[in-house]
Design an enzyme around this catalytic site. Sequence first.
Site, short mmCIF file in Angstrom:
data_model
loop_
_atom_site.label_atom_id
_atom_site.label_comp_id
_atom_site.label_asym_id
_atom_site.label_seq_id
_atom_site.Cartn_x
_atom_site.Cartn_y
_atom_site.Cartn_z
N GLY A 79 0.82 -1.21 0.00
CA GLY A 79 0.00 0.00 0.00
C GLY A 79 0.85 1.26 0.00
N ALA A 88 -5.65 -2.48 5.09
CA ALA A 88 -7.05 -2.11 5.27
C ALA A 88 -7.73 -2.00 3.93
CB ALA A 88 -7.13 -0.75 5.99
N ASP A 107 -4.02 -12.97 4.12
CA ASP A 107 -5.25 -12.18 4.11
C ASP A 107 -5.70 -12.04 5.56
OD1 ASP A 107 -8.00 -11.37 3.94
OD2 ASP A 107 -7.96 -11.96 1.83
N TYR A 145 -16.59 3.41 6.33
CA TYR A 145 -15.14 3.29 6.54
C TYR A 145 -14.77 3.79 7.95
CZ TYR A 145 -10.17 4.57 6.14
OH TYR A 145 -8.83 4.73 6.37
N1 NAP Z 1 -5.01 6.87 2.51
C1 NAP Z 1 -5.42 7.75 3.43
O1 NAP Z 1 -5.69 8.91 3.14
C2 NAP Z 1 -5.51 7.32 4.89
C3 NAP Z 1 -5.88 8.27 5.85
C4 NAP Z 1 -5.96 7.88 7.18
C5 NAP Z 1 -5.66 6.57 7.54
N2 NAP Z 1 -5.31 5.67 6.58
C6 NAP Z 1 -5.00 4.29 7.00
O2 NAP Z 1 -3.64 4.07 6.74
C7 NAP Z 1 -3.41 2.68 6.45
C8 NAP Z 1 -2.65 2.56 5.16
O3 NAP Z 1 -3.42 3.15 4.12
P1 NAP Z 1 -2.93 3.16 2.61
O4 NAP Z 1 -3.48 4.39 1.99
O5 NAP Z 1 -1.47 2.85 2.57
O6 NAP Z 1 -3.75 1.91 2.02
P2 NAP Z 1 -3.66 1.26 0.58
O7 NAP Z 1 -2.70 1.98 -0.30
O8 NAP Z 1 -5.06 1.08 0.10
O9 NAP Z 1 -3.04 -0.19 0.87
C9 NAP Z 1 -3.77 -1.13 1.56
C10 NAP Z 1 -2.89 -2.30 1.92
O10 NAP Z 1 -3.71 -3.22 2.65
C11 NAP Z 1 -3.56 -4.50 2.08
N3 NAP Z 1 -4.80 -5.24 2.23
C12 NAP Z 1 -6.03 -4.90 1.81
N4 NAP Z 1 -6.92 -5.84 2.14
C13 NAP Z 1 -6.23 -6.82 2.81
C14 NAP Z 1 -6.57 -8.06 3.39
N5 NAP Z 1 -7.81 -8.50 3.38
N6 NAP Z 1 -5.59 -8.79 3.96
C15 NAP Z 1 -4.30 -8.35 3.98
N7 NAP Z 1 -3.91 -7.19 3.44
C16 NAP Z 1 -4.87 -6.43 2.85
C17 NAP Z 1 -3.25 -4.25 0.61
O11 NAP Z 1 -2.62 -5.40 0.09
P3 NAP Z 1 -2.88 -5.89 -1.43
O12 NAP Z 1 -2.05 -5.00 -2.30
O13 NAP Z 1 -2.38 -7.30 -1.44
O14 NAP Z 1 -4.34 -5.75 -1.67
C18 NAP Z 1 -2.31 -3.04 0.73
O15 NAP Z 1 -1.02 -3.46 1.03
C19 NAP Z 1 -4.81 2.05 6.44
O16 NAP Z 1 -5.05 1.47 7.69
C20 NAP Z 1 -5.74 3.21 6.23
O17 NAP Z 1 -7.01 2.96 6.76
C21 NAP Z 1 -5.21 6.01 5.26
#
Ligand code: NAP
Length: 278
Positions: free
Chosen positions: A10, A58, A34, A123
Amino acid sequence: MRVMILGDSGLLGQALMQEWSGDEVLGLNSRDADIRDKDRVRETVEKIQPEWIILAAAYTNVDGCESNPELTFTVNRDGAAYVAEAARRTGAKLLFISSDYVFDGKKNSPYEIDDKRNPLSVYGRSKAEAEMRLLDLLPDCCIVRTSWLFGTGGKCFPDTILKLASSRPALDVVDDQRGCPTYSIDFARAIVQLCHKDATGIVHATNSGNCTWFEFAREIVKQAGLPTEVRPLTTQQMPRPAQRPAYSVLSSASLDRLGIAMPSWQDAVSRYLQERKL
Ligand SMILES: NC(=O)c1ccc[n+]([C@@H]2O[C@H](COP(=O)([O-])OP(=O)(O)OC[C@H]3O[C@@H](n4cnc5c(N)ncnc54)[C@H](OP(=O)(O)O)[C@@H]3O)[C@@H](O)[C@H]2O)c1
């Protein structure tokens, strides 16, 4: 120290893999484990025996969550709980990434760590319920809330703005939602420090300062040297499936207490633009 990062593919996961040095770091994504699969999670954690687990995995498609609540809660809440149970069994410490979307945005001063959760979206509810489950299962875990993440490792707001700005003379961007943009690299560095300081409890970590999405877009376009005009819009003029908090600025007090400082979001935009060019 052995660190296991769940969600290494991610936006944040890639930054963590890039920035973490000096420790043994193992990154996993959904193909490796997963988090919906309780037994697989337990076996993986038992095999790796990490000192720290960073749960950055997530389902993050905020609008998609509205039409897929079952998937959202299974991944974001139940999956998180399975990881916490595995951490408890093996004695690993857990750092869970949460979100500003646990708040309703009705405040007009920065959200403190003990402000009441009142999420507006599926979410946000999944993250709020995960937080509560984790604090129940593993009271010493560390929950780090962040907001408006951006970086070169995936789809994000600055990337969308830059792509649109290169093909349009003007962009209309929402000006009545205020928050803290956070560069994945700066956030990853803060997470490394939190683990090295054995942080527990809820922490808020974002780049310093705050802005609206319109102000964020204007700064991106300005720093990129593009001629595109950026015009303010209201949320009402641009409805989305998931309701967002109008104000979700997170207070830096918890991070300040730990002696961790974050650069300003404008400085982060400048480093993001440089990294994007590489
Ligand atoms: N993006 C934002 O603006 C934001 C803001 C506040 C908080 N957050 C939090 O920060 C964290 C990281 O966010 P991000 O933006 O880096 O997310 P992201 O780019 O969407 O990446 C999500 C990651 O989670 C993995 N994943 C998804 N479903 C899964 C499952 N069922 N089992 C195992 N792995 C799974 C994905 O793996 P695959 O590639 O294999 O699917 C990917 O590595 C999350 O907890 C998110 O809620 C994000």
